[in-house]
Enzyme design. Sequence first.
Site, PDB file in Angstrom:
ATOM      1  N   GLU A 192     -34.426  16.111 -26.172  1.00 32.38           N
ATOM      2  CA  GLU A 192     -33.372  16.858 -26.880  1.00 32.38           C
ATOM      3  C   GLU A 192     -33.630  18.365 -26.944  1.00 32.38           C
ATOM      4  O   GLU A 192     -33.038  19.077 -27.741  1.00 32.38           O
ATOM      5  CB  GLU A 192     -33.187  16.279 -28.299  1.00 32.38           C
ATOM      6  N   HIS A 206     -30.015  19.928 -27.097  1.00 34.68           N
ATOM      7  CA  HIS A 206     -28.961  20.261 -28.063  1.00 34.68           C
ATOM      8  C   HIS A 206     -28.073  21.397 -27.569  1.00 34.68           C
ATOM      9  O   HIS A 206     -26.926  21.518 -27.966  1.00 34.68           O
ATOM     10  CB  HIS A 206     -29.564  20.622 -29.416  1.00 34.68           C
ATOM     11  N   TYR A 210     -36.483  19.880 -27.818  1.00 31.97           N
ATOM     12  CA  TYR A 210     -37.460  20.311 -28.819  1.00 31.97           C
ATOM     13  C   TYR A 210     -38.774  20.718 -28.133  1.00 31.97           C
ATOM     14  O   TYR A 210     -38.884  20.674 -26.912  1.00 31.97           O
ATOM     15  CB  TYR A 210     -37.684  19.194 -29.847  1.00 31.97           C
ATOM     16  N   ARG A 213     -40.282   9.563 -26.983  1.00 31.83           N
ATOM     17  CA  ARG A 213     -38.876   9.801 -26.613  1.00 31.83           C
ATOM     18  C   ARG A 213     -38.872  10.723 -25.405  1.00 31.83           C
ATOM     19  O   ARG A 213     -39.157  11.923 -25.516  1.00 31.83           O
ATOM     20  CB  ARG A 213     -38.134  10.410 -27.814  1.00 31.83           C
ATOM     21  N   GLN A 257     -18.014  13.165 -38.103  1.00 33.22           N
ATOM     22  CA  GLN A 257     -17.446  13.965 -39.182  1.00 33.22           C
ATOM     23  C   GLN A 257     -18.253  13.962 -40.477  1.00 33.22           C
ATOM     24  O   GLN A 257     -18.293  14.974 -41.160  1.00 33.22           O
ATOM     25  CB  GLN A 257     -16.010  13.491 -39.476  1.00 33.22           C
TER      26      GLN A 257
HETATM   27  P1  NAP Z   1      -4.081  21.510 -40.257  1.00 33.12           P
HETATM   28  O1  NAP Z   1      -5.440  21.391 -39.715  1.00 33.12           O
HETATM   29  O2  NAP Z   1      -3.884  22.084 -41.602  1.00 33.12           O
HETATM   30  O3  NAP Z   1      -3.241  22.357 -39.191  1.00 33.12           O
HETATM   31  C1  NAP Z   1      -1.919  22.697 -39.407  1.00 33.12           C
HETATM   32  C2  NAP Z   1      -1.483  23.711 -38.342  1.00 33.12           C
HETATM   33  O4  NAP Z   1      -0.140  24.044 -38.566  1.00 33.12           O
HETATM   34  C3  NAP Z   1      -2.271  24.979 -38.361  1.00 33.12           C
HETATM   35  O5  NAP Z   1      -2.581  25.279 -37.019  1.00 33.12           O
HETATM   36  C4  NAP Z   1      -1.320  26.014 -38.948  1.00 33.12           C
HETATM   37  O6  NAP Z   1      -1.585  27.194 -38.202  1.00 33.12           O
HETATM   38  C5  NAP Z   1       0.050  25.436 -38.681  1.00 33.12           C
HETATM   39  N1  NAP Z   1       0.991  25.631 -39.781  1.00 33.12           N
HETATM   40  C6  NAP Z   1       0.808  25.384 -41.092  1.00 33.12           C
HETATM   41  N2  NAP Z   1       1.922  25.660 -41.782  1.00 33.12           N
HETATM   42  C7  NAP Z   1       2.842  26.092 -40.898  1.00 33.12           C
HETATM   43  C8  NAP Z   1       4.184  26.529 -41.010  1.00 33.12           C
HETATM   44  N3  NAP Z   1       4.801  26.573 -42.178  1.00 33.12           N
HETATM   45  N4  NAP Z   1       4.814  26.913 -39.896  1.00 33.12           N
HETATM   46  C9  NAP Z   1       4.209  26.868 -38.699  1.00 33.12           C
HETATM   47  N5  NAP Z   1       2.931  26.471 -38.525  1.00 33.12           N
HETATM   48  C10 NAP Z   1       2.264  26.079 -39.625  1.00 33.12           C
HETATM   49  O7  NAP Z   1      -3.365  20.107 -40.292  1.00 33.12           O
HETATM   50  P2  NAP Z   1      -3.310  18.961 -39.217  1.00 33.12           P
HETATM   51  O8  NAP Z   1      -3.450  19.449 -37.832  1.00 33.12           O
HETATM   52  O9  NAP Z   1      -2.079  18.226 -39.558  1.00 33.12           O
HETATM   53  O10 NAP Z   1      -4.555  18.096 -39.574  1.00 33.12           O
HETATM   54  C11 NAP Z   1      -4.652  17.423 -40.841  1.00 33.12           C
HETATM   55  C12 NAP Z   1      -6.105  17.085 -41.163  1.00 33.12           C
HETATM   56  O11 NAP Z   1      -6.603  16.131 -40.265  1.00 33.12           O
HETATM   57  C13 NAP Z   1      -7.000  18.280 -41.096  1.00 33.12           C
HETATM   58  O12 NAP Z   1      -7.902  18.239 -42.176  1.00 33.12           O
HETATM   59  C14 NAP Z   1      -7.704  18.080 -39.806  1.00 33.12           C
HETATM   60  O13 NAP Z   1      -9.007  18.658 -39.815  1.00 33.12           O
HETATM   61  C15 NAP Z   1      -7.794  16.578 -39.688  1.00 33.12           C
HETATM   62  N6  NAP Z   1      -7.839  16.162 -38.271  1.00 33.12           N
HETATM   63  C16 NAP Z   1      -8.942  16.477 -37.543  1.00 33.12           C
HETATM   64  C17 NAP Z   1      -8.996  16.139 -36.208  1.00 33.12           C
HETATM   65  C18 NAP Z   1     -10.221  16.473 -35.388  1.00 33.12           C
HETATM   66  O14 NAP Z   1     -11.218  16.933 -35.912  1.00 33.12           O
HETATM   67  N7  NAP Z   1     -10.197  16.280 -34.106  1.00 33.12           N
HETATM   68  C19 NAP Z   1      -7.935  15.493 -35.614  1.00 33.12           C
HETATM   69  C20 NAP Z   1      -6.811  15.190 -36.373  1.00 33.12           C
HETATM   70  C21 NAP Z   1      -6.776  15.545 -37.693  1.00 33.12           C
HETATM   71  P3  NAP Z   1      -0.993  28.622 -38.524  1.00 33.12           P
HETATM   72  O15 NAP Z   1      -0.807  28.646 -40.012  1.00 33.12           O
HETATM   73  O16 NAP Z   1      -2.012  29.586 -38.036  1.00 33.12           O
HETATM   74  O17 NAP Z   1       0.250  28.693 -37.751  1.00 33.12           O
HETATM   75 FE1  SF4 Z   2     -20.964   9.362 -38.037  1.00 34.45          FE
HETATM   76 FE2  SF4 Z   2     -19.781   7.396 -39.378  1.00 34.45          FE
HETATM   77 FE3  SF4 Z   2     -18.371   8.877 -37.655  1.00 34.45          FE
HETATM   78 FE4  SF4 Z   2     -20.202   7.095 -36.822  1.00 34.45          FE
HETATM   79  S1  SF4 Z   2     -18.294   6.666 -37.894  1.00 34.45           S
HETATM   80  S2  SF4 Z   2     -19.951   9.162 -36.081  1.00 34.45           S
HETATM   81  S3  SF4 Z   2     -21.750   7.320 -38.381  1.00 34.45           S
HETATM   82  S4  SF4 Z   2     -19.337   9.604 -39.523  1.00 34.45           S
END
Ligand code: NAP
Ligand code: SF4
Length: 676
Positions: free
Chosen positions: A166, A254, A168, A216, A341
């Site tokens: 990894e 990493h 290290y 490892r 996450q």
């Molecule tokens: P979000 O992360 O809050 O993103 C919302 C997006 O919409 C932002 O890009 C924002 O950008 C835009 N927005 C907000 N209000 C707006 C408006 N009135 N008009 C136009 N654009 C607007 O919400 P989400 O994408 O729905 O995700 C929801 C949650 O799920 C989050 O906590 C996210 O982290 C999580 N999630 C994570 C993943 C991942 O990690 N891969 C995948 C899916 C969901 P601007 O304000 O800059 O335009």
């Molecule tokens: Fe980590 Fe749990 Fe997501 Fe698996 S399911 S990657 S252990 S947070």
Amino acid sequence: MSKYQKTFEPLDLGFTQLKNRVIMGSMHTGLEEAKNGFQKMARFYEERAKGGVGLIVTGGIAPNFQGRTFPLAMQLSFPWQVKKHKLITDAVHKHDGKICLQILHTGRYAYSPFAVSASSTKSPISPFKARAMTKLEIRKTIFDFANCAKMAQKAGYDGVEIMGSEGYLINQFLCKRTNHRKDEYGGSYENRMRFALEVIRAVRKKVGENFIIIYRLSMLDLVDQGSSFPEVIELAKKLKDAGVSIVNTGIGWHEARVPTIATMVPRAAFTWISERVKKEIDLPIVTTNRINTPEVIEDILQNNQADLVSMARPFLADPHFLLKAQKDQAHLINTCIGCNQACLDHIFKNKICSCLVNPKACHETEFDKKSLREKKKVCVIGAGPSGLSCAIEAANLGHDVTLYEKSNEIGGQFNIAKEIPGKEEFHETIRYFKSMLEQEKVKIKLNTEVDLTYLQNSQYDVFIFGTGVIPRIPKINGIDHKKVLTYQEVLFQKKPVGKKVALIGAGGIGFDTAEFLAHDPNKQSDSLNKEEFFNTWGIDTEYQKPGALKPKSSPKAFREIYLLQRKTTKHGKYLGKTTGWIHRQSLKDLGIKMLGGVEYQGIDDQGLHLKTEHGNETLDVDNIILCAGQLSVNQLYEDFKNSDQRDTYLIGGAKLAEEIDAKRAIKEGVELAHSL
Ligand code: NAP
Ligand code: SF4
């Protein structure tokens, strides 16, 4: 007898036996440095030992001060530290488990100005430049490894794992990338291997014969100037004589820009390299990375690709993984979905590690089952992640639970996530929830939309509203135009989408929707196709060059896609710490156009009118997809609360839509169940 026959075959190491072929791999939990951390770690590991794992490896512990991950991280060097570790080893041994301490010297990955390495270099993932070790320091460090192993032995550990992969310290000595020394520890491969072998020999000498030493071995460095395959084999062949009992597989430094454990990595994608090394040496080999079901484990062992399988995160997700497999109850296993996450993302933010699908992980002492105060009739409305976790946990604690869902299936937003290429593992979480609802005898009422009168006339004691979210519809001229669709209509209802699209909003859902639309719906996704994964990320399974990298050949997107946001910050800045870069890189390689700092001016037959830093622009797209966040659905809760005196709770996205994700939703559900 279990159908996973090979998995439960013991492994004889001569002086000791492992009761099965599954190791819980090393993982830092953050408990190491927490208040009452040893008690909490003891409970954490005890639960995994109870769950039947053959051997546990602790998170990495430094053999000296310079080797610590950060200045206050854990080190084992002194006799006064031994007693606390006994809490852990006793807890594991009580359940017939075995546990090894991982000795980890971080070298130039130390997040501290005291970092040392083979040569003076700086890693791209640390702000500190490491100082080159003197020969005296090398000798002292070898002694420190051996001393640490001796302390581990005194503390009752069954062995140690020496972390040689990894990226290290030991790995830094092995590779030309980081070893520019001119003395006997640098230059030829024989010299670069010297440190690793001297460490192992010193450890073996200090602990005697009857003590497990796992090494490892970095089998794939996945960085330029990493080890070549002949070098890996040369070292592997010397490990037995040096005193190693078991060889574990290490994949990727990493700092490598290749995903090695995230959810889009196909299951067991790296077992091919463990298999190749296994053919060359006469020591038990452990394979690892993205192995998360009993079927995959059994398959690897039956095909003789490895002698043992190591999993770390799957034991966060389900401490009783193996017991369930042994009893042929694999459908009850809470599967790790590889999201990072709540585990790695927490660690990188200096938070206690946990698990998205099992928020009790690393918090066992807080959730130790209390006796039921009063059996209640509980009504849960909404079978999304928060409602499901609450219903199952409440039923497990002894309550009488009924779960209402207006659609014809459980899962809520999970049903959207599972559609995203690379996120197929979400199917497993839905399968787990389904099985657990049955197991815990939760009464499920699908296709049932309850209203105020129904609830008021019902006989429940407690009402829990997990009624979820709806997409936010931004106020833009022409938002009602027929070109406009919400992400739900695209991902869930599968409404047809044209070949040129603009996505409003670049949060997690915007990224997910872009990934979905970029893939040809008629083709299998990368996460199921190993060849495509290797090509997309430039992993050379022919191992033609040191480091095993080759030029990437990413497929281009199936559609022309614009991912838009009003912010001027980097797209995806708020995605997961350890996976955000993968999503960004993936969309970039697919050719998605990311525009920031935009103003939405209107939508009409011509497309989406924008103001950007270059002036006014029209994207002549076929569809505009709204991924602009969500709004809570909580009117029923408000109406009920204002009209009825019984206990009423709101959870998940219905309580707070902002930044709602499955991690928070599931945790809230479990915590609420414990508070009833
Ligand atoms: P979000 O992360 O809050 O993103 C919302 C997006 O919409 C932002 O890009 C924002 O950008 C835009 N927005 C907000 N209000 C707006 C408006 N009135 N008009 C136009 N654009 C607007 O919400 P989400 O994408 O729905 O995700 C929801 C949650 O799920 C989050 O906590 C996210 O982290 C999580 N999630 C994570 C993943 C991942 O990690 N891969 C995948 C899916 C969901 P601007 O304000 O800059 O335009
Ligand atoms: Fe980590 Fe749990 Fe997501 Fe698996 S399911 S990657 S252990 S947070």
